[in-house]
Design a protein around this motif. Structure first.
Motif, PDB file in Angstrom:
ATOM      1  N   VAL A   7       5.555   3.116  -4.969  1.00  0.00           N
ATOM      2  CA  VAL A   7       5.150   2.875  -3.580  1.00  0.00           C
ATOM      3  C   VAL A   7       3.629   2.938  -3.450  1.00  0.00           C
ATOM      4  N   VAL A   8       3.023   3.954  -4.049  1.00  0.00           N
ATOM      5  CA  VAL A   8       1.565   4.089  -3.997  1.00  0.00           C
ATOM      6  C   VAL A   8       0.900   2.887  -4.673  1.00  0.00           C
ATOM      7  N   GLY A   9       1.451   2.460  -5.800  1.00  0.00           N
ATOM      8  CA  GLY A   9       0.895   1.298  -6.509  1.00  0.00           C
ATOM      9  C   GLY A   9       1.011   0.022  -5.702  1.00  0.00           C
ATOM     10  N   VAL A  10       2.171  -0.187  -5.088  1.00  0.00           N
ATOM     11  CA  VAL A  10       2.381  -1.403  -4.290  1.00  0.00           C
ATOM     12  C   VAL A  10       1.479  -1.397  -3.056  1.00  0.00           C
ATOM     13  N   VAL A  11       1.381  -0.252  -2.377  1.00  0.00           N
ATOM     14  CA  VAL A  11       0.524  -0.162  -1.196  1.00  0.00           C
ATOM     15  C   VAL A  11      -0.939  -0.360  -1.593  1.00  0.00           C
ATOM     16  N   GLY A  12      -1.343   0.237  -2.701  1.00  0.00           N
ATOM     17  CA  GLY A  12      -2.718   0.050  -3.174  1.00  0.00           C
ATOM     18  C   GLY A  12      -3.009  -1.405  -3.503  1.00  0.00           C
ATOM     19  N   GLY A  13      -2.084  -2.061  -4.198  1.00  0.00           N
ATOM     20  CA  GLY A  13      -2.252  -3.488  -4.520  1.00  0.00           C
ATOM     21  C   GLY A  13      -2.308  -4.348  -3.271  1.00  0.00           C
ATOM     22  N   ALA A  14      -1.459  -4.023  -2.294  1.00  0.00           N
ATOM     23  CA  ALA A  14      -1.456  -4.790  -1.045  1.00  0.00           C
ATOM     24  C   ALA A  14      -2.779  -4.617  -0.301  1.00  0.00           C
ATOM     25  N   LEU A  15      -3.306  -3.399  -0.297  1.00  0.00           N
ATOM     26  CA  LEU A  15      -4.589  -3.170   0.370  1.00  0.00           C
ATOM     27  C   LEU A  15      -5.726  -3.909  -0.331  1.00  0.00           C
ATOM     28  N   ILE A  16      -5.694  -3.938  -1.655  1.00  0.00           N
ATOM     29  CA  ILE A  16      -6.727  -4.674  -2.401  1.00  0.00           C
ATOM     30  C   ILE A  16      -6.638  -6.163  -2.094  1.00  0.00           C
ATOM     31  N   LEU A  17      -5.404  -6.710  -2.109  1.00  0.00           N
ATOM     32  CA  LEU A  17      -5.237  -8.134  -1.802  1.00  0.00           C
ATOM     33  C   LEU A  17      -5.652  -8.447  -0.363  1.00  0.00           C
TER      34      LEU A  17
END
Length: 59
Positions: A7-17
């Motif tokens: 979840v942390v990885g997906v949220v972090g990736g979404a924020l970067i994108l």
């Protein structure tokens, strides 16, 4: 624990994108404004040239 890391990885990736997308939109808006100004200036210059040629031909 593993799910939380995902979840942390997906949220972090979404924020970067999202950040990259917003940056791209900002640059596209700037480029669009510059292009619009260039078109307005060119139209003004061409219009003055046409008016100048038209008035010169009447003499």
């Amino acid at each position: 624990m593993r799910a939380m890391l995902w979840v942390v990885g997906v949220v972090g990736g979404a924020l970067i994108l999202l950040g990259l997308l917003l940056e791209a939109v900002r640059w596209l808006a700037i480029i669009g404004l510059v292009a619009l100004l260039a078109v307005i200036v060119l139209a003004f210059v061409r219009g003055r040239q046409v008016m100048h040629r038209h008035s010169a031909g009447r003499r």
